[in-house]
Design a protein around this motif. Structure first.
Motif, PDB file in Angstrom:
ATOM      1  N   GLU A 165       0.836  -1.198   0.000  1.00 53.39           N
ATOM      2  CA  GLU A 165       0.000   0.000   0.000  1.00 53.39           C
ATOM      3  C   GLU A 165       0.871   1.248   0.000  1.00 53.39           C
ATOM      4  N   THR A 166       0.335   2.299  -0.591  1.00 49.01           N
ATOM      5  CA  THR A 166       0.978   3.600  -0.533  1.00 49.01           C
ATOM      6  C   THR A 166       0.713   4.189   0.848  1.00 49.01           C
ATOM      7  N   ILE A 167       1.777   4.636   1.499  1.00 49.34           N
ATOM      8  CA  ILE A 167       1.616   5.249   2.819  1.00 49.34           C
ATOM      9  C   ILE A 167       0.848   6.552   2.616  1.00 49.34           C
ATOM     10  N   PRO A 168      -0.268   6.751   3.341  1.00 45.78           N
ATOM     11  CA  PRO A 168      -1.100   7.936   3.118  1.00 45.78           C
ATOM     12  C   PRO A 168      -0.401   9.234   3.517  1.00 45.78           C
ATOM     13  N   ALA A 169      -0.823  10.321   2.867  1.00 46.86           N
ATOM     14  CA  ALA A 169      -0.275  11.642   3.174  1.00 46.86           C
ATOM     15  C   ALA A 169      -0.542  11.964   4.635  1.00 46.86           C
ATOM     16  N   GLY A 170       0.407  12.633   5.261  1.00 46.49           N
ATOM     17  CA  GLY A 170       0.240  12.985   6.665  1.00 46.49           C
ATOM     18  C   GLY A 170       1.572  13.122   7.378  1.00 46.49           C
ATOM     19  N   PRO A 171       1.617  12.806   8.676  1.00 47.09           N
ATOM     20  CA  PRO A 171       2.804  13.038   9.507  1.00 47.09           C
ATOM     21  C   PRO A 171       4.076  12.363   8.999  1.00 47.09           C
ATOM     22  N   PHE A 172       3.954  11.183   8.401  1.00 47.19           N
ATOM     23  CA  PHE A 172       5.122  10.474   7.876  1.00 47.19           C
ATOM     24  C   PHE A 172       5.874  11.356   6.881  1.00 47.19           C
ATOM     25  N   TYR A 173       5.157  11.930   5.926  1.00 52.96           N
ATOM     26  CA  TYR A 173       5.769  12.792   4.920  1.00 52.96           C
ATOM     27  C   TYR A 173       6.181  14.129   5.513  1.00 52.96           C
ATOM     28  N   ASP A 174       5.389  14.665   6.447  1.00 56.04           N
ATOM     29  CA  ASP A 174       5.741  15.943   7.078  1.00 56.04           C
ATOM     30  C   ASP A 174       7.116  15.856   7.733  1.00 56.04           C
ATOM     31  N   ARG A 175       7.393  14.748   8.436  1.00 52.85           N
ATOM     32  CA  ARG A 175       8.708  14.570   9.069  1.00 52.85           C
ATOM     33  C   ARG A 175       9.815  14.519   8.022  1.00 52.85           C
ATOM     34  N   PHE A 176       9.552  13.849   6.898  1.00 50.94           N
ATOM     35  CA  PHE A 176      10.536  13.763   5.827  1.00 50.94           C
ATOM     36  C   PHE A 176      10.808  15.138   5.224  1.00 50.94           C
ATOM     37  N   PHE A 177       9.749  15.924   4.964  1.00 47.55           N
ATOM     38  CA  PHE A 177       9.926  17.257   4.381  1.00 47.55           C
ATOM     39  C   PHE A 177      10.675  18.189   5.335  1.00 47.55           C
ATOM     40  N   VAL A 178      10.441  18.068   6.645  1.00 49.33           N
ATOM     41  CA  VAL A 178      11.176  18.889   7.626  1.00 49.33           C
ATOM     42  C   VAL A 178      12.656  18.552   7.566  1.00 49.33           C
ATOM     43  N   LEU A 179      12.991  17.270   7.478  1.00 54.89           N
ATOM     44  CA  LEU A 179      14.400  16.864   7.387  1.00 54.89           C
ATOM     45  C   LEU A 179      15.024  17.350   6.077  1.00 54.89           C
ATOM     46  N   MET A 180      14.275  17.292   4.980  1.00 55.82           N
ATOM     47  CA  MET A 180      14.762  17.837   3.711  1.00 55.82           C
ATOM     48  C   MET A 180      15.065  19.322   3.849  1.00 55.82           C
ATOM     49  N   GLY A 181      14.165  20.082   4.493  1.00 55.97           N
ATOM     50  CA  GLY A 181      14.370  21.518   4.695  1.00 55.97           C
ATOM     51  C   GLY A 181      15.633  21.802   5.481  1.00 55.97           C
ATOM     52  N   ARG A 182      15.916  20.973   6.482  1.00 56.97           N
ATOM     53  CA  ARG A 182      17.139  21.148   7.272  1.00 56.97           C
ATOM     54  C   ARG A 182      18.375  20.962   6.395  1.00 56.97           C
ATOM     55  N   TYR A 183      18.377  19.937   5.534  1.00 57.29           N
ATOM     56  CA  TYR A 183      19.523  19.725   4.646  1.00 57.29           C
ATOM     57  C   TYR A 183      19.644  20.834   3.606  1.00 57.29           C
ATOM     58  N   LEU A 184      18.536  21.389   3.131  1.00 62.74           N
ATOM     59  CA  LEU A 184      18.595  22.518   2.214  1.00 62.74           C
ATOM     60  C   LEU A 184      19.219  23.744   2.876  1.00 62.74           C
ATOM     61  N   ARG A 185      18.854  23.995   4.125  1.00 59.18           N
ATOM     62  CA  ARG A 185      19.434  25.143   4.858  1.00 59.18           C
ATOM     63  C   ARG A 185      20.943  24.935   5.050  1.00 59.18           C
ATOM     64  N   GLU A 186      21.342  23.714   5.379  1.00 60.53           N
ATOM     65  CA  GLU A 186      22.774  23.420   5.549  1.00 60.53           C
ATOM     66  C   GLU A 186      23.531  23.613   4.248  1.00 60.53           C
ATOM     67  N   GLN A 187      22.951  23.180   3.127  1.00 58.09           N
ATOM     68  CA  GLN A 187      23.602  23.342   1.820  1.00 58.09           C
ATOM     69  C   GLN A 187      23.754  24.814   1.475  1.00 58.09           C
ATOM     70  N   SER A 188      22.737  25.638   1.747  1.00 59.68           N
ATOM     71  CA  SER A 188      22.803  27.062   1.399  1.00 59.68           C
ATOM     72  C   SER A 188      23.834  27.795   2.238  1.00 59.68           C
ATOM     73  N   GLN A 189      24.093  27.321   3.468  1.00 59.01           N
ATOM     74  CA  GLN A 189      25.114  27.951   4.322  1.00 59.01           C
ATOM     75  C   GLN A 189      26.512  27.609   3.825  1.00 59.01           C
ATOM     76  N   ILE A 190      26.668  26.436   3.224  1.00 63.41           N
ATOM     77  CA  ILE A 190      27.992  26.029   2.719  1.00 63.41           C
ATOM     78  C   ILE A 190      28.333  26.784   1.434  1.00 63.41           C
ATOM     79  N   GLU A 191      27.332  26.990   0.590  1.00 64.00           N
ATOM     80  CA  GLU A 191      27.573  27.596  -0.732  1.00 64.00           C
ATOM     81  C   GLU A 191      27.908  29.027  -0.637  1.00 64.00           C
TER      82      GLU A 191
END
Length: 191
Positions: A165-191
């Protein structure tokens, strides 16, 4: 020794034929009413607040790089990577005979003319497997005795898929997107 007369043999054959024909007719006519399988697509709402996507203030390649780092940091194994897409999997064994695999699919698409904003489309599929054991046996032909079946001591185990089954939209994806945002912020500080 049993002997049959011609008429008794014909009666026996005709009775067997009637029994077989009756069984064939009954197997073609189900006794229970036919139930249609559930139509899961009827539950699809296509609502804007339940999406598998998130808008990021970064180019598509940077957004997918952040997704790649987020998945690697959580123990996922990359199956395919491109600048704008990736696939990754992770295995779990919650019980002795139960195996679960989560497969992530990420696609990053540019938004706007300048391409400095992108949308990450993400979905994860959970496959469930169970261990099935089967024992092997061998047949040995001996002319005086006929065929003899001998059980072997080896057992084979294999994983059988029992659900997906496809995992339904909700907290599972929200946690993943928050972690992605953290890595994007880290990348922008390095560049």
């Amino acid at each position: 020794m049993v002997t049959f007369t011609r008429s008794s043999l014909l009666q026996l054959v005709s009775r067997c034929a009637l029994v077989l024909a009756g069984g064939a007719l009954l197997s073609g006519c189900p006794s229970l009413p036919h139930k249609d399988p559930p139509r899961v697509y009827q539950n699809e709402k296509f609502q804007a607040d339940e999406t598998f996507s998130r808008l990021f203030d970064a180019p598509a390649a940077s957004t997918c790089e952040a997704a790649r780092r987020a998945l690697l940091s959580q123990g996922y194994v990359l199956a395919m990577t491109k600048p704008d897409a990736l696939q990754a999997t992770k295995n779990f064994q919650p019980e002795g005979s139960i195996h679960v695999q989560i497969s992530f699919n990420v696609m990053c698409l540019p938004e706007g003319r300048a391409g400095q904003i992108s949308t990450a489309y993400v979905n994860a599929i959970q496959d469930r497997y169970t261990v099935k054991k089967s024992s092997n046996s061998a047949s040995l032909g001996v002319s005086a005795l006929g065929s003899v079946s001998i059980p072997l001591s080896s057992n084979e185990e294999s994983l059988i898929k029992v659900g997906s089954e496809t995992i339904p939209a909700g907290p599972f994806y929200d946690r993943f997107f928050v972690l992605m945002g953290r890595y994007l912020r880290e990348q922008s500080q390095i560049e």
